[in-house]
Structure formats: C-alpha cells, structure tokens
Design a protein around this motif. Sequence first.
Motif, PDB file in Angstrom:
ATOM      1  N   TYR A  46       0.836  -1.193   0.000  1.00 37.00           N
ATOM      2  CA  TYR A  46       0.000   0.000   0.000  1.00 37.00           C
ATOM      3  C   TYR A  46       0.873   1.246   0.000  1.00 37.00           C
ATOM      4  CZ  TYR A  46      -2.969   3.592   2.152  1.00 37.00           C
ATOM      5  OH  TYR A  46      -3.623   4.746   2.444  1.00 37.00           O
ATOM      6  N   VAL A  47       0.468   2.241  -0.796  1.00 33.84           N
ATOM      7  CA  VAL A  47       1.191   3.515  -0.794  1.00 33.84           C
ATOM      8  C   VAL A  47       0.336   4.612  -0.173  1.00 33.84           C
ATOM      9  CG1 VAL A  47       2.302   5.277  -2.215  1.00 33.84           C
ATOM     10  CG2 VAL A  47       2.514   2.846  -2.851  1.00 33.84           C
ATOM     11  N   ILE A  48      -0.865   4.813  -0.736  1.00 32.09           N
ATOM     12  CA  ILE A  48      -1.685   5.932  -0.299  1.00 32.09           C
ATOM     13  C   ILE A  48      -3.085   5.778  -0.870  1.00 32.09           C
ATOM     14  CG2 ILE A  48      -1.247   7.485  -2.249  1.00 32.09           C
ATOM     15  CD1 ILE A  48      -0.672   9.717  -0.148  1.00 32.09           C
ATOM     16  N   HIS A  49      -4.061   6.452  -0.293  1.00 33.68           N
ATOM     17  CA  HIS A  49      -5.388   6.472  -0.895  1.00 33.68           C
ATOM     18  C   HIS A  49      -6.098   7.770  -0.539  1.00 33.68           C
ATOM     19  CE1 HIS A  49      -6.926   5.298   3.081  1.00 33.68           C
ATOM     20  NE2 HIS A  49      -8.142   5.602   2.642  1.00 33.68           N
ATOM     21  N   GLY A  50      -7.112   8.098  -1.339  1.00 38.08           N
ATOM     22  CA  GLY A  50      -7.880   9.310  -1.071  1.00 38.08           C
ATOM     23  C   GLY A  50      -9.232   9.247  -1.746  1.00 38.08           C
ATOM     24  N   LEU A  51     -10.089  10.195  -1.384  1.00 36.57           N
ATOM     25  CA  LEU A  51     -11.433  10.238  -1.957  1.00 36.57           C
ATOM     26  C   LEU A  51     -11.612  11.497  -2.794  1.00 36.57           C
ATOM     27  CD1 LEU A  51     -14.217   8.889  -2.122  1.00 36.57           C
ATOM     28  CD2 LEU A  51     -14.880  10.240  -0.121  1.00 36.57           C
ATOM     29  N   THR A  52     -11.460  12.668  -2.164  1.00 40.26           N
ATOM     30  CA  THR A  52     -11.631  13.920  -2.891  1.00 40.26           C
ATOM     31  C   THR A  52     -10.476  14.882  -2.666  1.00 40.26           C
ATOM     32  OG1 THR A  52     -12.892  14.828  -1.044  1.00 40.26           O
ATOM     33  CG2 THR A  52     -14.150  13.809  -2.829  1.00 40.26           C
ATOM     34  N   SER A  53      -9.972  14.924  -1.453  1.00 42.09           N
ATOM     35  CA  SER A  53      -8.921  15.886  -1.118  1.00 42.09           C
ATOM     36  C   SER A  53      -7.537  15.280  -1.341  1.00 42.09           C
ATOM     37  CB  SER A  53      -9.044  16.306   0.348  1.00 42.09           C
ATOM     38  OG  SER A  53     -10.305  16.835   0.613  1.00 42.09           O
ATOM     39  N   ASN A  54      -6.566  16.160  -1.564  1.00 45.97           N
ATOM     40  CA  ASN A  54      -5.180  15.714  -1.674  1.00 45.97           C
ATOM     41  C   ASN A  54      -4.728  15.125  -0.348  1.00 45.97           C
ATOM     42  OD1 ASN A  54      -5.249  16.728  -4.253  1.00 45.97           O
ATOM     43  ND2 ASN A  54      -4.132  18.603  -3.746  1.00 45.97           N
ATOM     44  N   VAL A  55      -3.826  14.137  -0.431  1.00 43.82           N
ATOM     45  CA  VAL A  55      -3.395  13.406   0.751  1.00 43.82           C
ATOM     46  C   VAL A  55      -1.875  13.327   0.753  1.00 43.82           C
ATOM     47  CG1 VAL A  55      -3.593  11.236   2.034  1.00 43.82           C
ATOM     48  CG2 VAL A  55      -5.479  11.985   0.573  1.00 43.82           C
ATOM     49  N   ASN A  56      -1.314  13.372   1.947  1.00 47.47           N
ATOM     50  CA  ASN A  56       0.132  13.208   2.101  1.00 47.47           C
ATOM     51  C   ASN A  56       0.408  12.153   3.157  1.00 47.47           C
ATOM     52  OD1 ASN A  56       1.010  15.575   0.441  1.00 47.47           O
ATOM     53  ND2 ASN A  56      -0.135  16.673   2.004  1.00 47.47           N
ATOM     54  N   ASN A  57       1.432  11.335   2.942  1.00 51.79           N
ATOM     55  CA  ASN A  57       1.943  10.473   3.996  1.00 51.79           C
ATOM     56  C   ASN A  57       3.451  10.376   3.838  1.00 51.79           C
ATOM     57  OD1 ASN A  57       2.502   8.490   2.074  1.00 51.79           O
ATOM     58  ND2 ASN A  57       0.677   7.281   2.568  1.00 51.79           N
ATOM     59  N   ARG A  58       4.050   9.504   4.621  1.00 50.95           N
ATOM     60  CA  ARG A  58       5.516   9.484   4.635  1.00 50.95           C
ATOM     61  C   ARG A  58       6.097   8.962   3.323  1.00 50.95           C
ATOM     62  NH1 ARG A  58       7.389   4.464   5.018  1.00 50.95           N
ATOM     63  NH2 ARG A  58       5.972   2.827   5.709  1.00 50.95           N
ATOM     64  N   MET A  59       5.288   8.236   2.557  1.00 52.47           N
ATOM     65  CA  MET A  59       5.799   7.652   1.321  1.00 52.47           C
ATOM     66  C   MET A  59       5.596   8.562   0.113  1.00 52.47           C
ATOM     67  SD  MET A  59       4.652   3.656   1.507  1.00 52.47           S
ATOM     68  CE  MET A  59       5.484   3.247  -0.019  1.00 52.47           C
ATOM     69  N   ALA A  60       4.451   9.235   0.062  1.00 53.13           N
ATOM     70  CA  ALA A  60       4.101   9.954  -1.161  1.00 53.13           C
ATOM     71  C   ALA A  60       2.989  10.963  -0.900  1.00 53.13           C
ATOM     72  CB  ALA A  60       3.634   8.954  -2.216  1.00 53.13           C
ATOM     73  N   SER A  61       2.631  11.677  -1.966  1.00 52.61           N
ATOM     74  CA  SER A  61       1.467  12.554  -1.950  1.00 52.61           C
ATOM     75  C   SER A  61       0.536  12.131  -3.070  1.00 52.61           C
ATOM     76  CB  SER A  61       1.872  14.010  -2.152  1.00 52.61           C
ATOM     77  OG  SER A  61       2.658  14.465  -1.080  1.00 52.61           O
ATOM     78  N   THR A  72      -2.786  12.000  -9.485  1.00 51.95           N
ATOM     79  CA  THR A  72      -1.346  11.906  -9.680  1.00 51.95           C
ATOM     80  C   THR A  72      -0.678  11.489  -8.379  1.00 51.95           C
ATOM     81  OG1 THR A  72      -1.388  13.667 -11.333  1.00 51.95           O
ATOM     82  CG2 THR A  72       0.749  13.134 -10.367  1.00 51.95           C
ATOM     83  N   LEU A  73       0.119  10.455  -8.458  1.00 52.75           N
ATOM     84  CA  LEU A  73       0.936  10.047  -7.318  1.00 52.75           C
ATOM     85  C   LEU A  73       2.271  10.773  -7.431  1.00 52.75           C
ATOM     86  CD1 LEU A  73       1.260   8.118  -4.851  1.00 52.75           C
ATOM     87  CD2 LEU A  73       2.466   6.583  -6.428  1.00 52.75           C
ATOM     88  N   ILE A  74       2.665  11.422  -6.361  1.00 47.28           N
ATOM     89  CA  ILE A  74       3.895  12.206  -6.372  1.00 47.28           C
ATOM     90  C   ILE A  74       4.891  11.610  -5.388  1.00 47.28           C
ATOM     91  CG2 ILE A  74       4.895  14.498  -6.001  1.00 47.28           C
ATOM     92  CD1 ILE A  74       1.959  15.559  -6.483  1.00 47.28           C
ATOM     93  N   LEU A  75       6.036  11.205  -5.921  1.00 48.76           N
ATOM     94  CA  LEU A  75       7.164  10.812  -5.077  1.00 48.76           C
ATOM     95  C   LEU A  75       8.091  12.018  -5.055  1.00 48.76           C
ATOM     96  CD1 LEU A  75       7.857   7.249  -6.554  1.00 48.76           C
ATOM     97  CD2 LEU A  75       6.282   7.907  -4.720  1.00 48.76           C
ATOM     98  N   HIS A  76       8.347  12.551  -3.893  1.00 41.75           N
ATOM     99  CA  HIS A  76       9.017  13.851  -3.823  1.00 41.75           C
ATOM    100  C   HIS A  76      10.485  13.793  -4.190  1.00 41.75           C
ATOM    101  CE1 HIS A  76       5.457  15.811  -2.345  1.00 41.75           C
ATOM    102  NE2 HIS A  76       5.272  14.786  -1.530  1.00 41.75           N
ATOM    103  N   ARG A  77      11.158  12.696  -3.840  1.00 45.43           N
ATOM    104  CA  ARG A  77      12.567  12.522  -4.200  1.00 45.43           C
ATOM    105  C   ARG A  77      12.776  11.049  -4.487  1.00 45.43           C
ATOM    106  NH1 ARG A  77      16.406  13.971   0.136  1.00 45.43           N
ATOM    107  NH2 ARG A  77      18.003  13.859  -1.478  1.00 45.43           N
ATOM    108  N   ALA A  78      12.804  10.706  -5.757  1.00 47.27           N
ATOM    109  CA  ALA A  78      12.909   9.295  -6.126  1.00 47.27           C
ATOM    110  C   ALA A  78      14.279   8.733  -5.742  1.00 47.27           C
ATOM    111  CB  ALA A  78      12.694   9.135  -7.624  1.00 47.27           C
ATOM    112  N   THR A  79      14.270   7.526  -5.223  1.00 48.88           N
ATOM    113  CA  THR A  79      15.503   6.805  -4.960  1.00 48.88           C
ATOM    114  C   THR A  79      15.475   5.507  -5.749  1.00 48.88           C
ATOM    115  OG1 THR A  79      14.693   5.488  -3.109  1.00 48.88           O
ATOM    116  CG2 THR A  79      15.460   7.726  -2.602  1.00 48.88           C
ATOM    117  N   LEU A  80      16.619   4.832  -5.802  1.00 46.75           N
ATOM    118  CA  LEU A  80      16.678   3.568  -6.539  1.00 46.75           C
ATOM    119  C   LEU A  80      15.689   2.561  -5.958  1.00 46.75           C
ATOM    120  CD1 LEU A  80      20.536   3.216  -7.084  1.00 46.75           C
ATOM    121  CD2 LEU A  80      18.807   4.043  -8.687  1.00 46.75           C
ATOM    122  N   ARG A  81      15.419   2.687  -4.661  1.00 45.58           N
ATOM    123  CA  ARG A  81      14.493   1.747  -4.012  1.00 45.58           C
ATOM    124  C   ARG A  81      13.039   1.986  -4.406  1.00 45.58           C
ATOM    125  NH1 ARG A  81      16.032   2.177   2.201  1.00 45.58           N
ATOM    126  NH2 ARG A  81      16.051   4.360   1.585  1.00 45.58           N
TER     127      ARG A  81
END
Lengths: 112, 110
Positions: A46-61, A72-81
């Motif tokens: 699991y990465v993230i989920h939402g219904l209507t509003s934008n959501v942020n957690n430790r993994m992504a937005s 749109t799933l946003i990874l703020h700083r991509a790493t090789l992992r």
Amino acid sequence: DAKTTQPNSMESNEEEPVHLPCNHSTISGTDYIHWYRQLPSQGPEYVIHGLTSNVNNRMASLAIAEDRKSSTLILHRATLRDAAVYYCILRDATSTASKLTFGTGTRLQVML
Amino acid sequence: NAGVTQTPKFRVLKTGQSMTLLCAQDMNHEYMYWYRQDPGMGLRLIHYSVGEGTTAKGEVPDGYNVSRLKKQNFLLGLESAAPSQTSVYFCASSLGTEAFFGQGTRLTVV
C-alpha cells in the motif's frame, strides 16, 4: 468496476520528483483512489489512498483533480528503491470485502 | 509482527498432482484474498473471504478451491494441477482500507 488508465512505463532521475498519472474518467462517487506498488519479486504494498482531497503520507502525496477523473501520485525525491510497478486502483467503498482490481500499472525506472 | 505469511515459497508440481497453499495473517483481519500474477500482468483475484467460514469466487476461480476454517488462515487448493496454473500466487488480508500482501508462492506445473 470503474477502470483506470496509466502509462506503461516512466523514467526518473534519482533525487528528483516523480509524477505518476492515472486517468479514471468513469469514477463513481463511492470510489476511493488507491495506489499500491510492487517492488521486484515482492508482493504489492500500500502507498496511499484518497477520496476527494489531496493526501500526504511518509511515502508519497496524492493529488486528485477537482472533477476526480484523474489523479497523480507524487514521489518527492525518487531513490533507486522506488523502482517498482505502481498500480492506481479504484476501490468501491460499498463493495463486498473491499476487493482490489489490478491493471498492469506503470513501471517506474529510476536512473542514477 | 509477521503480517501475512505464505507457505511454501516455491513449488514444482507435475500435471494432475494436488497441493494446498497456506496463508496466515496475525493482524486479526476479517478479509482475506488469493490472487495470481502471470508474467507482465497485474494481479487477478481467484477467491476471497469476508470472514471465518465464508468464501466467495473472484475473477478467475476455476480449478481452485479455498477454505477459511480459522480467521487467521486462508487455504488455496489445487485438486488437479494444470500447466496453465503456473503462476505466482499472492495472499492478502485487510480490514477494509489497506491490504497487506504476502511475499508470494512461485508455482510451476510441468
């Protein structure tokens, strides 16, 4: 079930932000937008989920369009992992057992 | 906290043999699922369960049976394995929002 459309693959440079798009033009009012990712040789996580509003957690937005027909799933700083297949899934909140229907997802490659 | 554990991790079967895949979760989840994943494809739902003693068919149930005798365990059975059942099998559990997946069982039917 409402379907989602994602690009087959995307590339990103390490340490840069990544925006993974998903179209879901037939989304219904009770559909939640879920994102999962599958690292090589592992089960989805699991990465993230939402219904209507934008959501942020430790993994992504998660940015959800005002008409909810895309997200749109946003990874703020991509790493090789973060190299994985990313799945955008609509989950009907009224369905039995909260089943997930997977498409083929977007394969994200992260370059050094 | 182990999460979702699948047994075995690898198995090779001959056509016509039977086997059972075991999925165990320690999170007290009501919902459990069995998926299969073929090369280059997303996961497809085989069977699922909404609670102890209940099971239901998913998208691709033919050739498989399941049982949920205990809340923490969900068993997937192949009565007579066929080469078309060569796949990676994933078990998952959920309370309704976030699903947790096991590491998968790679099954080859020759």
